[in-house]
Write a protein that holds these residues in place. Structure first.
Motif, PDB file in Angstrom:
ATOM      1  N   GLY A   6      11.891 -55.581  86.730  1.00 35.04           N
ATOM      2  CA  GLY A   6      10.745 -55.126  87.503  1.00 35.04           C
ATOM      3  C   GLY A   6      11.198 -54.317  88.700  1.00 35.04           C
ATOM      4  O   GLY A   6      12.400 -54.234  89.008  1.00 35.04           O
ATOM      5  N   SER A  40       8.793 -59.773  90.723  1.00 28.40           N
ATOM      6  CA  SER A  40       7.803 -59.306  89.759  1.00 28.40           C
ATOM      7  C   SER A  40       7.523 -60.378  88.710  1.00 28.40           C
ATOM      8  O   SER A  40       8.442 -60.976  88.156  1.00 28.40           O
ATOM      9  N   CYS A  52       6.362 -54.439  84.162  1.00 24.40           N
ATOM     10  CA  CYS A  52       7.765 -54.709  83.848  1.00 24.40           C
ATOM     11  C   CYS A  52       8.227 -53.880  82.661  1.00 24.40           C
ATOM     12  O   CYS A  52       7.432 -53.276  81.948  1.00 24.40           O
ATOM     13  N   GLU A  82       2.254 -58.762  95.112  1.00 27.37           N
ATOM     14  CA  GLU A  82       2.249 -57.644  94.174  1.00 27.37           C
ATOM     15  C   GLU A  82       0.913 -56.916  94.224  1.00 27.37           C
ATOM     16  O   GLU A  82       0.836 -55.726  93.947  1.00 27.37           O
TER      17      GLU A  82
END
Length: 368
Positions: A305, A310, A316, A84
């Protein structure tokens, strides 16, 4: 609601942020004080591709490649498996996202992607928006009865700079090609005749009607006719379960989670009814706690997400599940197997629900 097979565009946003997620695939570790966050950030303009109500192939399955200025690969693999947050050294990086590999003519292979360069400075937080659109072009060839009669033993070929595709007279699928010069030829055994030649750009879709008069002589090519239709679109109906669905067609313009978060925090958009497309990643148990992994204990909400992995609440969206059929279908404690699935939801944006931007009063949903 409708989804279109032809031109589609998707915005891919690359954000610089401050830490490195540990899950990765083909990741080369980089020491440094800069970072890149990559997230699909909604859809823009044009018509939708076929296959799902969110408009494009599953974004988790896009092939993501990140290289540095020396062309060393920092990451290569599925977008859904990428960190991420990617910690890198300050410098220039090339980010490429593509929906599927494409190496030459083929049927029903629309490819979406884009490549941009982002420069990340020491300690900087950068934001780069990458517009992702269809990178190949399409040709649908309709062979009419007169041509089949005039050239009973002919073999058609559709060609681009990478190769040729044999096209049967009764073939109804769309051929996808490399942008550039595209040709249609007929092989008569001892003679190969060029019937059509045109330059097609990325995202262009072309329909050709190929016909010939009944008394046309193959050796002379007399009476051959080419009909060109550049405006044709192929439509696919989609059904969304639920009551109020915002008129149906609004789902074609579904927001991403990132877009919905920004809109919810914008005072002018709070309270607006919208479609949002994202992945079910967990449920909230309080304003400070989210369960991202089983066992799940809350049925009144889900967390979505922009990717199936996520796990950062700051990226989110919380979703209220009203009692009844929607809660019965989307409750994670009751249906843990929907964890990680993509979902399309229609509800009202709110600046805060369980401590983060949210979607309340959901009245329709669909698993694309």
């Amino acid at each position: 609601m409708k989804c279109f097979e032809s031109v589609s565009r998707v915005a891919l946003t690359i954000l610089a942020v401050g830490f490195l997620a540990t899950a990765c695939f083909n990741l080369i570790s980089q020491d440094g004080n800069a970072s890149i966050r990559i997230a699909f950030d909604g859809f823009e303009g044009g018509t939708r591709s076929s296959g799902n109500a969110c408009g494009i192939p599953d974004t988790d399955d896009f092939i993501l490649t990140v290289t540095d200025a020396g062309e060393s690969v920092i990451y290569e693999g599925r977008f859904g498996d990428s960190p991420e947050n990617l910690l890198v050294k300050p410098g220039a990086y090339t980010i490429t996202a593509i929906s599927t590999p494409f190496d030459g003519p083929g049927y029903e292979i629309p490819v979406f992607g884009d490549t941009r360069v982002v420069v990340v400075g020491a300690g900087e937080q950068a934001m780069v928006t990458l517009t992702c659109s269809m990178v190949n072009c399409g040709l649908k060839l309709n062979v009419e009865k007169g041509f089949k009669t005039a050239f009973p033993l002919g073999i058609l070929y559709i060609s681009d700079s990478r190769g040729s595709l044999m096209h049967a007279y009764d073939e109804t699928r769309t051929a996808y090609l490399t942008p550039g010069e595209v040709t249609v030829t007929v092989d008569e055994g001892d003679v190969t005749r060029t019937l059509f030649r045109k330059r097609l750009e990325a995202r262009q879709m072309l329909s050709l009607d190929l016909s010939a008069s009944a008394d046309a002589l193959p050796s002379e090519g007399g009476g051959i006719s080419i009909g060109v239709d550049t405006t044709r679109e192929w439509l696919s109906d989609r059904l969304v379960e639920g009551g109020d669905n915002g008129g149906g067609s609004d789902a074609d313009d579904a927001m991403s989670v990132s877009e919905a978060r920004a809109a919810a925090l914008d005072g002018t958009d709070a309270g607006k009814k919208v479609w949002v497309c994202g992945y079910i990643v967990g449920c909230a148990t309080s304003t400070t706690k989210i369960e991202f992994e089983e066992p799940f204990s809350k049925s009144t909400n889900i967390i979505i997400g922009d990717r199936s992995v996520s796990s950062d609440r700051e990226y989110c969206l919380s979703v209220e599940l009203p009692s009844g059929g929607i809660r019965d279908a989307l409750s994670l404690p009751e249906h843990p197997w929907i964890h990680g699935q993509r979902v399309l939801l229609y509800g009202t944006l709110t600046p805060s629900y369980f401590g983060i931007p949210g979607l309340k009063a959901v009245s329709a949903f669909q698993f694309p």
